[in-house]
Write a protein that holds these residues in place. Structure first.
Motif, PDB file in Angstrom:
ATOM      1  N   UNK A 117      43.581 -12.044 -49.835  1.00 45.90           N
ATOM      2  CA  UNK A 117      44.785 -12.816 -50.108  1.00 45.90           C
ATOM      3  C   UNK A 117      44.472 -14.225 -50.627  1.00 45.90           C
ATOM      4  N   UNK A 118      43.546 -14.909 -49.972  1.00 48.56           N
ATOM      5  CA  UNK A 118      43.262 -16.302 -50.325  1.00 48.56           C
ATOM      6  C   UNK A 118      41.773 -16.588 -50.528  1.00 48.56           C
ATOM      7  N   UNK A 119      40.939 -15.570 -50.564  1.00 47.79           N
ATOM      8  CA  UNK A 119      39.501 -15.771 -50.712  1.00 47.79           C
ATOM      9  C   UNK A 119      38.956 -14.929 -51.855  1.00 47.79           C
ATOM     10  N   UNK A 120      38.015 -15.507 -52.584  1.00 48.54           N
ATOM     11  CA  UNK A 120      37.343 -14.842 -53.701  1.00 48.54           C
ATOM     12  C   UNK A 120      35.894 -14.588 -53.313  1.00 48.54           C
ATOM     13  N   UNK A 121      35.384 -13.400 -53.677  1.00 47.85           N
ATOM     14  CA  UNK A 121      34.007 -13.037 -53.351  1.00 47.85           C
ATOM     15  C   UNK A 121      33.286 -12.539 -54.602  1.00 47.85           C
ATOM     16  N   UNK A 122      31.999 -12.861 -54.679  1.00 48.35           N
ATOM     17  CA  UNK A 122      31.120 -12.337 -55.727  1.00 48.35           C
ATOM     18  C   UNK A 122      29.911 -11.730 -55.029  1.00 48.35           C
ATOM     19  N   UNK A 123      29.653 -10.446 -55.326  1.00 47.57           N
ATOM     20  CA  UNK A 123      28.551  -9.737 -54.681  1.00 47.57           C
ATOM     21  C   UNK A 123      27.575  -9.247 -55.732  1.00 47.57           C
ATOM     22  N   UNK A 124      26.299  -9.584 -55.543  1.00 51.11           N
ATOM     23  CA  UNK A 124      25.221  -9.206 -56.446  1.00 51.11           C
ATOM     24  C   UNK A 124      24.551  -7.944 -55.893  1.00 51.11           C
ATOM     25  N   UNK A 125      24.649  -6.836 -56.622  1.00 57.92           N
ATOM     26  CA  UNK A 125      24.114  -5.567 -56.140  1.00 57.92           C
ATOM     27  C   UNK A 125      22.593  -5.607 -56.009  1.00 57.92           C
ATOM     28  N   UNK A 126      21.931  -6.375 -56.861  1.00 57.37           N
ATOM     29  CA  UNK A 126      20.464  -6.400 -56.839  1.00 57.37           C
ATOM     30  C   UNK A 126      19.943  -7.239 -55.677  1.00 57.37           C
ATOM     31  N   UNK A 127      20.494  -8.425 -55.486  1.00 55.74           N
ATOM     32  CA  UNK A 127      20.001  -9.314 -54.430  1.00 55.74           C
ATOM     33  C   UNK A 127      20.720  -9.094 -53.101  1.00 55.74           C
ATOM     34  N   UNK A 128      21.839  -8.365 -53.129  1.00 58.30           N
ATOM     35  CA  UNK A 128      22.678  -8.120 -51.945  1.00 58.30           C
ATOM     36  C   UNK A 128      23.222  -9.429 -51.365  1.00 58.30           C
ATOM     37  N   UNK A 129      23.409 -10.418 -52.244  1.00 56.89           N
ATOM     38  CA  UNK A 129      23.934 -11.699 -51.788  1.00 56.89           C
ATOM     39  C   UNK A 129      25.439 -11.750 -52.016  1.00 56.89           C
ATOM     40  N   UNK A 130      26.165 -12.145 -50.984  1.00 60.28           N
ATOM     41  CA  UNK A 130      27.619 -12.262 -51.045  1.00 60.28           C
ATOM     42  C   UNK A 130      28.005 -13.726 -51.002  1.00 60.28           C
ATOM     43  N   UNK A 131      28.722 -14.168 -52.031  1.00 63.08           N
ATOM     44  CA  UNK A 131      29.222 -15.543 -52.085  1.00 63.08           C
ATOM     45  C   UNK A 131      30.731 -15.532 -51.884  1.00 63.08           C
ATOM     46  N   UNK A 132      31.225 -16.489 -51.121  1.00 64.70           N
ATOM     47  CA  UNK A 132      32.657 -16.600 -50.872  1.00 64.70           C
ATOM     48  C   UNK A 132      33.207 -17.924 -51.353  1.00 64.70           C
ATOM     49  N   UNK A 133      34.417 -17.888 -51.885  1.00 67.50           N
ATOM     50  CA  UNK A 133      35.061 -19.080 -52.428  1.00 67.50           C
ATOM     51  C   UNK A 133      36.507 -19.138 -51.943  1.00 67.50           C
ATOM     52  N   UNK A 134      37.047 -20.346 -51.886  1.00 67.79           N
ATOM     53  CA  UNK A 134      38.483 -20.530 -51.751  1.00 67.79           C
ATOM     54  C   UNK A 134      38.953 -21.407 -52.888  1.00 67.79           C
ATOM     55  N   UNK A 135      40.146 -21.147 -53.408  1.00 65.42           N
ATOM     56  CA  UNK A 135      40.719 -21.974 -54.452  1.00 65.42           C
ATOM     57  C   UNK A 135      41.308 -23.245 -53.837  1.00 65.42           C
ATOM     58  N   UNK A 136      41.521 -24.285 -54.651  1.00 60.64           N
ATOM     59  CA  UNK A 136      42.149 -25.501 -54.125  1.00 60.64           C
ATOM     60  C   UNK A 136      43.474 -25.191 -53.435  1.00 60.64           C
ATOM     61  N   UNK A 137      43.729 -25.885 -52.342  1.00 65.84           N
ATOM     62  CA  UNK A 137      44.953 -25.711 -51.551  1.00 65.84           C
ATOM     63  C   UNK A 137      45.089 -24.293 -51.001  1.00 65.84           C
ATOM     64  N   UNK A 138      43.982 -23.579 -50.915  1.00 65.68           N
ATOM     65  CA  UNK A 138      43.963 -22.197 -50.402  1.00 65.68           C
ATOM     66  C   UNK A 138      45.027 -21.352 -51.093  1.00 65.68           C
ATOM     67  N   UNK A 139      45.086 -21.471 -52.401  1.00 65.14           N
ATOM     68  CA  UNK A 139      46.088 -20.756 -53.195  1.00 65.14           C
ATOM     69  C   UNK A 139      45.916 -19.248 -53.045  1.00 65.14           C
TER      70      UNK A 139
END
Length: 206
Positions: free
Chosen positions: A61-83
């Motif tokens: 709903x309010x969080x963005x994720x980017x997952x790299x299949x090779x490194x298995x690293x998961x990054x999480x982001x929130x937009x300004x004002x938790x849009x």
């Protein structure tokens, strides 16, 4: 809650308990990286390949994720004002576009993947609007970036030019919930309350 079909024909499904891949022979859903992703409720999903490496972008709903299949690293982001996040799209230049209740944001996906470091999003003006509610995003075969909004209409960008608004031919601007390109530059728009609308983004005919 979300589905995505890759160029190679793989079918992926985002659920309240993470990400699944469809085994098309057995018609069976198999959990993907369950230990990492089972707690993520996926409402929007996009998958691309960069240098033969699968990159998954997905949003709750309010969080963005980017997952790299090779490194298995998961990054999480929130937009300004938790849009709230309503749409995800990756264009041919591997730029990640995120549509939200507080406007349109751009992320340099290749830079994020190569560095493994979170980046701040860039807020992009859509026509004369700084923070319209973005409900759908797509790229056409000819290279246009098209953005649909909840109450401001339809906007088109060619290359790096500013977004321009397209006339809809309707008495009120509809909420553009979904979009698909059915012929070159001919879009079929799904709306709330006004049915389906065809728009040619070259001739502006509806």
């Amino acid at each position: 809650q979300a589905t995505f079909v890759t160029k190679s024909g793989e079918v992926w499904v985002g659920t309240q308990q993470g990400l699944y891949r469809l085994n098309q022979e057995k018609l069976q859903l198999n959990a993907y990286e369950e230990s990492l992703l089972s707690d993520v409720s996926i409402l929007n999903l996009n998958i691309i390949s960069i240098a033969n490496n699968k990159i998954f972008t997905f949003a709750s709903d309010r969080s963005l994720f980017i997952f790299n299949d090779k490194t298995k690293k998961l990054l999480g982001f929130e937009l300004p004002d938790r849009a709230r996040i309503h749409a995800l799209h990756v264009d041919s230049k591997h730029q990640l576009w995120v549509g939200s209740g507080q406007g349109l944001f751009q992320f340099p996906l290749v830079d994020i993947v190569s560095s493994g470091v979170e980046h701040s999003p860039l807020l992009v003006e859509v026509g004369s609007y700084k923070k319209p509610r973005i409900s759908s995003i797509l790229s056409t075969a000819s290279g246009y970036l098209v953005v649909g909004t909840a109450d401001k209409g339809l906007f088109v960008q060619n290359e790096d030019a500013p977004f321009r608004q397209l006339a809809m031919g309707t008495s009120t601007l509809p909420w553009l919930f979904t979009m698909s390109e059915i012929k070159p530059d001919l879009l079929l728009l799904g709306t709330f309350g006004q049915g389906l609308i065809e728009v040619n983004i070259n001739t502006h005919e509806t």
